[in-house]
Design a protein around this motif. Sequence first.
Motif, short mmCIF file in Angstrom:
data_model
loop_
_atom_site.label_atom_id
_atom_site.label_comp_id
_atom_site.label_asym_id
_atom_site.label_seq_id
_atom_site.Cartn_x
_atom_site.Cartn_y
_atom_site.Cartn_z
N CYS A 283 0.83 -1.20 0.00
CA CYS A 283 0.00 0.00 0.00
C CYS A 283 0.87 1.25 0.00
O CYS A 283 0.64 2.17 -0.79
N ALA A 284 1.88 1.29 0.86
CA ALA A 284 2.77 2.45 0.93
C ALA A 284 3.55 2.61 -0.37
O ALA A 284 3.70 3.73 -0.88
N SER A 285 4.01 1.51 -0.95
CA SER A 285 4.74 1.57 -2.22
C SER A 285 3.85 2.09 -3.33
O SER A 285 4.28 2.88 -4.17
N SER A 286 2.62 1.66 -3.33
CA SER A 286 1.67 2.11 -4.35
C SER A 286 1.44 3.62 -4.27
O SER A 286 1.43 4.31 -5.29
N VAL A 287 1.25 4.12 -3.07
CA VAL A 287 1.03 5.55 -2.88
C VAL A 287 2.26 6.34 -3.32
O VAL A 287 2.16 7.36 -4.01
N LEU A 288 3.45 5.87 -2.95
CA LEU A 288 4.68 6.55 -3.33
C LEU A 288 4.89 6.51 -4.84
O LEU A 288 5.30 7.51 -5.44
N GLN A 289 4.60 5.39 -5.48
CA GLN A 289 4.76 5.29 -6.94
C GLN A 289 3.77 6.21 -7.66
O GLN A 289 4.11 6.84 -8.66
N GLU A 290 2.57 6.31 -7.13
CA GLU A 290 1.57 7.21 -7.72
C GLU A 290 2.00 8.67 -7.60
O GLU A 290 1.88 9.45 -8.54
N ALA A 291 2.54 9.03 -6.44
CA ALA A 291 3.03 10.40 -6.24
C ALA A 291 4.21 10.69 -7.16
O ALA A 291 4.32 11.78 -7.73
N LEU A 292 5.09 9.72 -7.33
CA LEU A 292 6.24 9.89 -8.21
C LEU A 292 5.79 10.05 -9.66
O LEU A 292 6.29 10.92 -10.38
N HIS A 293 4.82 9.26 -10.07
CA HIS A 293 4.30 9.36 -11.43
C HIS A 293 3.66 10.74 -11.67
O HIS A 293 3.89 11.36 -12.72
N GLY A 294 2.88 11.21 -10.71
CA GLY A 294 2.26 12.53 -10.84
C GLY A 294 3.30 13.64 -10.88
O GLY A 294 3.16 14.60 -11.66
N SER A 295 4.34 13.52 -10.10
CA SER A 295 5.40 14.53 -10.10
C SER A 295 6.14 14.55 -11.42
O SER A 295 6.48 15.62 -11.94
N ARG A 296 6.40 13.38 -11.97
CA ARG A 296 7.06 13.31 -13.28
C ARG A 296 6.21 13.98 -14.35
O ARG A 296 6.71 14.72 -15.19
N ARG A 297 4.91 13.71 -14.31
CA ARG A 297 3.99 14.29 -15.30
C ARG A 297 3.97 15.82 -15.17
O ARG A 297 4.05 16.53 -16.17
N GLU A 298 3.88 16.33 -13.94
CA GLU A 298 3.86 17.78 -13.73
C GLU A 298 5.19 18.41 -14.16
O GLU A 298 5.19 19.49 -14.75
N PHE A 299 6.30 17.75 -13.87
CA PHE A 299 7.60 18.28 -14.27
C PHE A 299 7.70 18.33 -15.79
O PHE A 299 8.18 19.32 -16.36
#
Length: 63
Positions: free
Chosen positions: A38-54
């Motif tokens: 669950c924690a890994s999933s949340v972190l991966q989702e946040a990382l993906h969103g940050s990459r997209r915004e960048f």
Amino acid sequence: MIYDAAHEPVWPERRQPFTGLAKSAKMRKENHIKAHKCASSVLQEALHGSRREFRKALWSGQP
């Protein structure tokens, strides 16, 4: 739990077995695995969103 989940992608060669991590967290192995996923999933989702915004900010030319 979050530290373990964040530590794994940064240093995959230092990955520790779930048994040891669960013992140090004083949890059952099965519960630790579920919480880690669950924690890994949340972190991966946040990382993906940050990459997209960048990527958007980089190519749009806006800060």
